[in-house]
Design a protein around this motif. Structure first.
Motif: not given
Length: 241
Positions: A237-241
């Protein structure tokens, strides 16, 4: 050629996987007439400065990107079930390291399924390694795929593995676009500390970095992630953001 003959200023783009000897000779020849050189990783800036003498003020950094807005993510469910690797089947991609990591995992009782997408001169060698290790059920070589087929394989219950190395001829990766595509689609990504990959992956924050050519470290990282699905979902999720 026209620039050198007719003294016309121009702009060039440098990709990290262009054959180096030819490229650096060419850049040295025409550097006086270059207005700008565009690069896609900061690693390329260091290479150009060191090997061609082109001053930093002539170099412009424009990173690769990928589409995020059009991607609709499914809700995460359960632990990661498969590994995915995508790229040309050439030495610098390090897919033989991934195959060895899968063999190590099997020895630990972890039977993970691994999909390798791509075509290239390393295919017979990789097929032999899979056959000799009796891993035909674990490791599937899918061959080349169309772009839409490739994107359909980027689903969040898979871990993307980019086991890049420096090949014997010095060839190495910049920032493979599959890393960015996978991050945008909610996949956990494991990469190596090679070329521009650490510019995209911040270890432990939006993915994981391991040393190149270290199948044991790769197997350890995969095993930790399989045991910790909550970590996978949070970091993806952090990577996508």
């Amino acid at each position: 050629m026209f620039s050198m003959i007719f003294d016309i200023p121009h702009t060039a783009t440098y990709y990290i996987d262009i054959p180096k000897e030819m490229t650096f000779r060419l850049f040295r020849l025409k550097k006086k007439r270059l207005n700008k050189v565009i690069v896609h990783t900061r690693h390329c800036i260091q290479e150009l400065e060191t090997l061609t003498g082109i001053p930093r003020e002539k170099i412009r950094f424009i990173p690769f990107g990928t589409s995020v807005d059009e991607v609709v993510l499914p809700k995460p469910s359960g632990q990661p079930s498969e590994l995915l690797a995508v790229g040309r089947l050439v030495p610098k991609k390090g897919f033989h390291i991934l195959i060895e990591a899968c063999r190590i995992l099997r020895g630990r009782g972890r039977l993970v399924r691994c999909l390798i997408v791509g075509e290239g001169p390393e295919l017979p060698l990789l097929q032999d390694r899979v056959k000799q290790g009796q891993m035909e059920e674990m490791i599937i070589l899918l061959g080349g795929k169309r772009y839409d087929e490739y994107l359909s394989l980027l689903i969040p219950n898979r871990i993307l593995v980019q086991p890049s190395i420096v090949a014997e001829d010095g060839d190495h990766d910049g920032v493979p676009s599959v890393i960015l595509d996978a991050m945008a689609r909610g996949l956990m990504v494991i990469g190596t500390r090679i070329g521009g990959i650490p510019e995209a992956i911040r270890d432990g924050e939006n993915g994981f970095l391991i040393p190149p050519e270290d199948a044991e470290a790769l197997a350890d990282c995969i095993e930790r992630l399989i045991r910790s699905p909550h970590v996978v979902h949070h970091i993806a999720s952090t990577a996508r953001s």
